[in-house]
Design a protein around this motif. Structure first.
Motif, short mmCIF file in Angstrom:
data_model
loop_
_atom_site.label_atom_id
_atom_site.label_comp_id
_atom_site.label_asym_id
_atom_site.label_seq_id
_atom_site.Cartn_x
_atom_site.Cartn_y
_atom_site.Cartn_z
N GLU A 62 6.45 -6.06 8.30
CA GLU A 62 6.40 -4.91 8.08
C GLU A 62 5.20 -4.06 8.53
O GLU A 62 4.28 -4.38 8.17
CB GLU A 62 7.07 -4.37 6.74
N LEU B 45 4.15 0.13 7.10
CA LEU B 45 4.42 1.08 6.30
C LEU B 45 3.22 2.01 6.00
O LEU B 45 2.12 1.69 6.42
CB LEU B 45 5.14 0.76 5.07
N GLY C 50 1.01 -2.49 4.84
CA GLY C 50 2.07 -3.62 5.16
C GLY C 50 1.18 -4.79 5.42
O GLY C 50 0.31 -4.85 6.07
N THR D 154 9.38 7.02 7.73
CA THR D 154 8.87 5.98 7.41
C THR D 154 8.57 5.45 5.65
O THR D 154 8.48 6.37 5.01
CB THR D 154 7.34 6.01 7.88
N THR D 155 8.85 4.12 5.34
CA THR D 155 8.81 3.81 4.00
C THR D 155 7.39 3.98 3.60
O THR D 155 6.50 3.62 4.28
CB THR D 155 9.15 2.20 4.11
N PHE E 76 8.19 0.94 -3.66
CA PHE E 76 8.65 1.36 -2.57
C PHE E 76 9.62 2.37 -2.24
O PHE E 76 10.68 2.70 -3.13
CB PHE E 76 9.02 0.15 -1.74
N PRO F 291 14.96 0.97 4.32
CA PRO F 291 13.49 0.82 4.58
C PRO F 291 13.15 0.77 6.06
O PRO F 291 13.85 0.06 6.87
CB PRO F 291 12.96 -0.36 3.90
N SER F 292 12.33 1.66 6.69
CA SER F 292 12.16 1.69 8.07
C SER F 292 11.66 0.34 8.61
O SER F 292 11.90 0.02 9.98
CB SER F 292 10.96 2.74 8.20
N TYR F 293 10.96 -0.44 7.79
CA TYR F 293 10.37 -1.59 8.19
C TYR F 293 11.78 -2.82 8.22
O TYR F 293 11.57 -3.62 8.74
CB TYR F 293 9.49 -2.17 7.27
#
Length: 310
Positions: A9, A11, A31, A83-84, A99, A104-106
């Motif tokens: 990830e 972030l 991340g 973006t998270t 979070f 989650p973007s990741y």
């Protein structure tokens, strides 16, 4: 020298800070795996980041940061979500992460997104961290793990806030066992070990992961150094004395240093080689702790050698 693929990830961390007497959050690129990729590059290795990014200005900053650090982005994909954010506070020895961002973007990389040639050509493949709680990325990591022709390294990097009950923890424990069984190196923190295997001493956790099939296991202990299980008995490697101001990214820098050395010298032939490499990795982590922020504090090899003169 070849390259490492780091799958995980990226972030944005919001870190506790103060401005003009008022509490604020300081924005940092973050991340755990991103920290690892940046650390590898700063230490002289070639790193490729594989993961999913959002489609906003923060994602653009993450991409620019990685590119400036010399990290390759051929395996990164864009997804249509913000973006998270990870809000990080310190109430004890371990940071607390909350979070924000759903999905989650990741967590949207899929097995079909993988650049297979990039994975197969890597000398080192890193998998791990919170992306393994996301089914699409777990499937991608499993596929990458099966395709890898080089050394495989794994870090569970557990975040308790993302575990929504005993069943999730049980499932993660199974995933850890699965990846550890095929890993040349497993790195985890003392906090990871305590959460995954409560009431088990860290030496026992390291021995168990080796019994599953891991070639070597390193358990970081913060200021107390690390336990290294690579031979008949676990060995404790001390950490250097430092003027710590922020431990963010310290564990990731240990992994980065070990990967960078794997790229240069390959897998150690003797347990004592692991001990020596971990001792250097703990120096890298010590230097990270002397600067605020995670990825931004990853040092070069020259900076480490200058700070810790034998």
């Amino acid at each position: 020298m070849g390259y490492a693929v780091v799958l995980g990830e990226a972030l944005v961390d919001l870190l506790d800070a103060e401005c003009e007497g008022r509490p604020v959050f300081r924005q940092e690129i973050g991340g755990g795996p991103l920290n690892v990729a940046v650390g590898v590059s700063r230490l002289g290795g070639a790193a490729e980041f594989v993961g999913s990014f959002g489609d906003d200005v923060l994602a653009g900053r993450i991409r620019a940061f990685l590119a400036d650090a010399g990290v390759g982005l051929a395996g990164a994909v864009a997804v249509g979500v913000p973006t998270t954010l990870a809000v990080t506070t310190h109430a004890g020895a371990e940071p607390d992460f909350r979070f924000y961002g759903e999905p989650p973007s990741y967590g949207l990389l899929t097995a079909d997104n993988l650049d297979l040639a990039l994975i197969e050509g890597a000398d080192v493949l890193y998998c791990g961290s919170i992306v393994l709680l996301c089914p699409p990325v777990l499937a991608a990591a499993r596929r990458a793990w099966s395709l890898a022709t080089g050394l495989r390294v794994f870090d569970p990097n557990v975040r308790p806030r993302l575990l929504d009950g005993p069943s999730t923890l049980d499932g993660l424990r199974e995933v850890v066992a699965e990846f550890a069984a095929g890993a040349h190196l497993v790195k985890l923190s003392e906090a990871d070990a305590a959460l995954l295997y409560p009431r088990e001493p860290v030496e026992g956790v390291a021995a168990y992961l080796r019994e599953l099939g891991a070639g070597a296991v390193v358990v970081t202990l913060g200021a107390d150094g690390a336990i290294v299980a690579a031979g008949a008995d676990p060995v404790r490697v001390p950490a250097p004395k430092v003027r710590a101001v922020d431990a963010t990214g310290a564990g990731d820098s240990v992994m980065a240093a070990l990967i960078a050395d794997l790229l240069v010298d390959g897998e150690p032939a003797e347990p004592t080689d692991w001990h020596r490499r971990v001792a250097f990795a703990l120096r890298v982590a010590g230097l990270v702790c002397e600067s605020p922020g995670g990825a931004v504090s990853m040092p070069t090899r020259a900076e480490v050698l200058a700070r810790f003169v034998d």
